[in-house]
Design a protein around this motif. Structure first.
Motif, PDB file in Angstrom:
ATOM      1  N   ASN A 175     -10.576  -9.629  11.044  1.00  0.00           N
ATOM      2  CA  ASN A 175     -11.251 -10.934  11.030  1.00  0.00           C
ATOM      3  C   ASN A 175     -12.468 -10.969  11.968  1.00  0.00           C
ATOM      4  OD1 ASN A 175     -11.417 -13.919  12.272  1.00  0.00           O
ATOM      5  ND2 ASN A 175     -10.783 -13.988  10.134  1.00  0.00           N
ATOM      6  N   GLU A 209       0.851  -1.191   0.000  1.00  0.00           N
ATOM      7  CA  GLU A 209       0.000   0.000   0.000  1.00  0.00           C
ATOM      8  C   GLU A 209       0.884   1.237   0.000  1.00  0.00           C
ATOM      9  OE1 GLU A 209      -1.527  -2.409   2.254  1.00  0.00           O
ATOM     10  OE2 GLU A 209      -3.217  -2.693   0.867  1.00  0.00           O
ATOM     11  N   GLU A 237      -0.051 -14.671   6.779  1.00  0.00           N
ATOM     12  CA  GLU A 237       0.657 -15.469   5.766  1.00  0.00           C
ATOM     13  C   GLU A 237      -0.016 -16.846   5.657  1.00  0.00           C
ATOM     14  OE1 GLU A 237       4.660 -15.323   7.188  1.00  0.00           O
ATOM     15  OE2 GLU A 237       5.375 -16.736   5.668  1.00  0.00           O
ATOM     16  N   HIS A 280       6.477   0.286  12.030  1.00  0.00           N
ATOM     17  CA  HIS A 280       5.186  -0.063  11.427  1.00  0.00           C
ATOM     18  C   HIS A 280       4.195  -0.660  12.446  1.00  0.00           C
ATOM     19  CE1 HIS A 280       2.597  -1.324   8.108  1.00  0.00           C
ATOM     20  NE2 HIS A 280       2.516  -2.530   8.655  1.00  0.00           N
TER      21      HIS A 280
HETATM   22  O1  KG4 Z   1      -1.624  -5.282   8.024  1.00  0.00           O
HETATM   23  P1  KG4 Z   1      -1.749  -5.715   6.611  1.00  0.00           P
HETATM   24  O2  KG4 Z   1      -2.575  -4.878   5.683  1.00  0.00           O
HETATM   25  O3  KG4 Z   1      -0.345  -5.847   5.908  1.00  0.00           O
HETATM   26  C1  KG4 Z   1       0.780  -6.297   6.541  1.00  0.00           C
HETATM   27  O4  KG4 Z   1       1.488  -5.427   7.136  1.00  0.00           O
HETATM   28  O5  KG4 Z   1       1.004  -7.511   6.488  1.00  0.00           O
HETATM   29  O6  KG4 Z   1      -2.306  -7.223   6.658  1.00  0.00           O
HETATM   30  C2  KG4 Z   1      -2.573  -7.971   5.505  1.00  0.00           C
HETATM   31  C3  KG4 Z   1      -2.990  -9.370   5.937  1.00  0.00           C
HETATM   32  C4  KG4 Z   1      -3.146 -10.340   4.780  1.00  0.00           C
HETATM   33  O7  KG4 Z   1      -2.446 -11.530   5.081  1.00  0.00           O
HETATM   34  C5  KG4 Z   1      -4.649 -10.578   4.727  1.00  0.00           C
HETATM   35  O8  KG4 Z   1      -5.001 -11.855   4.220  1.00  0.00           O
HETATM   36  C6  KG4 Z   1      -5.039 -10.425   6.174  1.00  0.00           C
HETATM   37  O9  KG4 Z   1      -4.248  -9.329   6.622  1.00  0.00           O
HETATM   38  N1  KG4 Z   1      -6.469 -10.127   6.383  1.00  0.00           N
HETATM   39  C7  KG4 Z   1      -7.322 -10.959   7.033  1.00  0.00           C
HETATM   40  C8  KG4 Z   1      -8.606 -10.368   6.976  1.00  0.00           C
HETATM   41  N2  KG4 Z   1      -8.481  -9.172   6.299  1.00  0.00           N
HETATM   42  C9  KG4 Z   1      -7.173  -9.047   5.951  1.00  0.00           C
HETATM   43  N3  KG4 Z   1      -7.095 -12.150   7.616  1.00  0.00           N
HETATM   44  C10 KG4 Z   1      -8.143 -12.770   8.184  1.00  0.00           C
HETATM   45  N4  KG4 Z   1      -9.402 -12.271   8.161  1.00  0.00           N
HETATM   46  C11 KG4 Z   1      -9.678 -11.085   7.574  1.00  0.00           C
HETATM   47  N5  KG4 Z   1     -10.938 -10.607   7.560  1.00  0.00           N
END
Ligand code: KG4
Length: 340
Positions: free
Chosen positions: A273, A14, A165, A113
Motif C-alpha cells: 500500500n 497463489e 480483508e 507463513h
Molecule cells: O499477503 P497476501 O498476498 O495474501 C495473504 O496471505 O492474505 O495479501 C493479500 C491482501 C489482499 O487483501 C489485498 O487486497 C491486499 O493484500 N493488498 C493491498 C494492496 N495490495 C494488496 N491492500 C492495500 N493496498 C494495496 N496496494
C-alpha cells in the motif's frame, strides 16, 4: 558446499515454488496466481483454491527447477508453508513436499507463513535485532517483536478482521473488483477524505480492529444509496484508507515507545500500500532517525515461495527438520514457531 533449498507456498490463492542457493541467491521464484478465477466470486473460494493448487503444483515445480537449472538430486531440503492458511490449500503443498521428500530422500522443513513475510525483507537487507515487524495481509494483521533471529513475540494484533480483508470488503460494497486493496489504494490517491468514519481502538493497547470500520463504510454506502445521493468513490476510498492505515501507524508509534528497536520491517500483501509505505517512513523518521525502516519490494509483498525458502534456509543451518507424520496447521500461531 552448495546449499539448495526448494520453497513451496500454497496457503491461499497463489501456487508458488522457489529455488534458493546458499541463503541469498534466488535462482527461481515461480508464482501462479488464481486471482482471476476468484474474481467472479468476490473473494477466495477455498475449495476452488485447493483444486487449482492440485492442477498447478507439478507444473510450477517443474518450471522452478528448469529455470534454476537444478534437478531434485541437487536439492538439500524442501521448505514448505505448514500454516496458517486455508486447510485444503495447505494440504496440496504439504503432500507435494512429502512425496518429493520420500522419493528423493530429502529432509522437510516446516515454515510459518508470517515468518516468511517478515524474512522476505532479507532479500534486500539483513534484519537487525531487536526489531519490530508489522505483518499486514488478507488474513493477518500483527505487530511482532523479534528480540533475536526467529524469535517472535506478538505484541499487538487485530481483534477481529485483518486489514486486507477490510480493504477487500470495502471494495466489494463499492462495486470494485477483487482483490480490492490495490484498487482502493489507487482511487484513494485521487480522492479526498471527505467522509467521516469512526476510528476504533483509540486506546493504549497495541491491538487494532477493522470490523467496526468496515461496517461503518458498508452502512454509509447503503444509506447514501437509499437517499439516492451520489457516492464519490475516490473520496470514500480515501476516507477509509486514511483511518485504516493511520490506525496501524498509531499503534506502531505506541509500540516504539515501549520497545527499543534497531529496525521496523513491513511484510504481507498490504505492505504494497502506497500510503502505508509513505507514512511508515515519514512518521518513524520524525520520532527517531536512527530506526531503519525496511519495506519489501512489491514482488515479495504478496505470497511467494522465495520467502518460505529463505526461512527454510535458516532452519536448515540449525538442522531443524519437519516430521513426516506432522500435518498442516491452518491456525498456527507465530509464537509457536518461535525458536526461543
Ligand atoms: O499477503 P497476501 O498476498 O495474501 C495473504 O496471505 O492474505 O495479501 C493479500 C491482501 C489482499 O487483501 C489485498 O487486497 C491486499 O493484500 N493488498 C493491498 C494492496 N495490495 C494488496 N491492500 C492495500 N493496498 C494495496 N496496494
Amino acid at each position: 558446499m552448495r546449499k539448495i533449498i526448494i520453497g513451496i507456498e500454497s496457503s491461499c490463492d497463489e501456487t508458488s515454488v522457489a529455488v534458493l542457493e546458499n541463503d541469498n541467491n534466488l535462482l527461481s521464484n515461480i508464482v501462479s496466481s488464481q486471482v482471476q478465477i476468484h474474481q467472479k466470486y468476490g473473494g477466495v473460494m477455498p475449495e476452488v483454491a485447493s483444486r487449482i493448487h492440485v492442477e498447478q503444483i507439478t507444473m510450477v515445480l517443474e518450471e522452478a527447477l528448469n529455470k534454476a537449472n537444478v534437478t531434485m538430486e541437487d536439492v538439500s531440503a524442501i521448505a514448505l508453508t505448514k500454516g496458517p492458511g486455508l486447510i485444503g490449500a495447505l494440504h496440496v503443498g504439504m503432500q507435494a513436499a512429502k512425496t518429493l521428500s520420500l522419493v528423493y530422500d530429502i529432509p522437510l522443513i516446516y515454515v510459518h507463513h508470517l515468518a516468511g513475510h517478515i524474512y522476505a525483507n532479507e532479500f534486500i537487507k539483513p534484519l537487525q535485532y531487536p526489531c519490530l515487524a508489522l505483518v499486514v495481509s488478507g488474513g493477518n494483521t500483527e505487530l511482532v517483536y523479534l528480540k533475536e533471529p526467529l524469535s517472535f513475540e506478538i505484541v499487538g494484533e487485530t481483534r477481529d478482521d485483518a486489514i486486507g480483508e477490510a480493504y477487500d470488503k470495502v471494495a466489494r460494497v463499492l462495486g470494485l473488483s477483487y482483490p480490492g486493496g490495490p484498487i482502493i489504494d489507487k482511487l484513494a490517491n485521487k480522492g479526498n477524505p471527505n467522509y467521516n468514519l469512526p476510528s476504533p481502538m483509540n486506546d493504549k493497547s497495541l491491538d487494532v480492529s477493522y470490523s467496526g470500520l468496515k461496517t461503518a463504510v458498508v452502512n454509509l454506502v447503503h444509506k447514501l444509496k437509499q437517499n439516492k445521493t451520489d457516492i464519490i468513490v475516490e473520496d470514500m476510498a480515501s476516507s477509509f484508507q486514511l483511518v485504516a492505515v493511520n490506525m496501524l501507524i498509531d499503534k506502531l508509534l505506541l509500540a516504539l515507545e515501549q520497545y527499543d528497536v534497531k529496525q521496523v520491517v513491513l511484510g504481507g500483501g498490504v505492505s504494497a500500500n502506497s500510503y502505508l509505505r509513505r507514512q511508515v517512513q515519514e512518521k518513524i523518521k520524525e520520532i527517531n532517525n536512527e530506526i531503519e525502516v525496511l519495506i519489501p519490494p512489491l514482488w515479495c509483498c504478496t505470497d511467494n515461495a522465495a520467502m518460505i525458502a529463505k526461512v527454510g534456509s535458516m532452519l536448515y543451518d540449525k538442522k531443524i527438520f519437519g516430521d513426516l507424520n506432522d500435518g498442516v496447521d491452518p491456525d498456527w500461531r507465530l509464537e509457536d514457531f518461535s525458536l526461543l
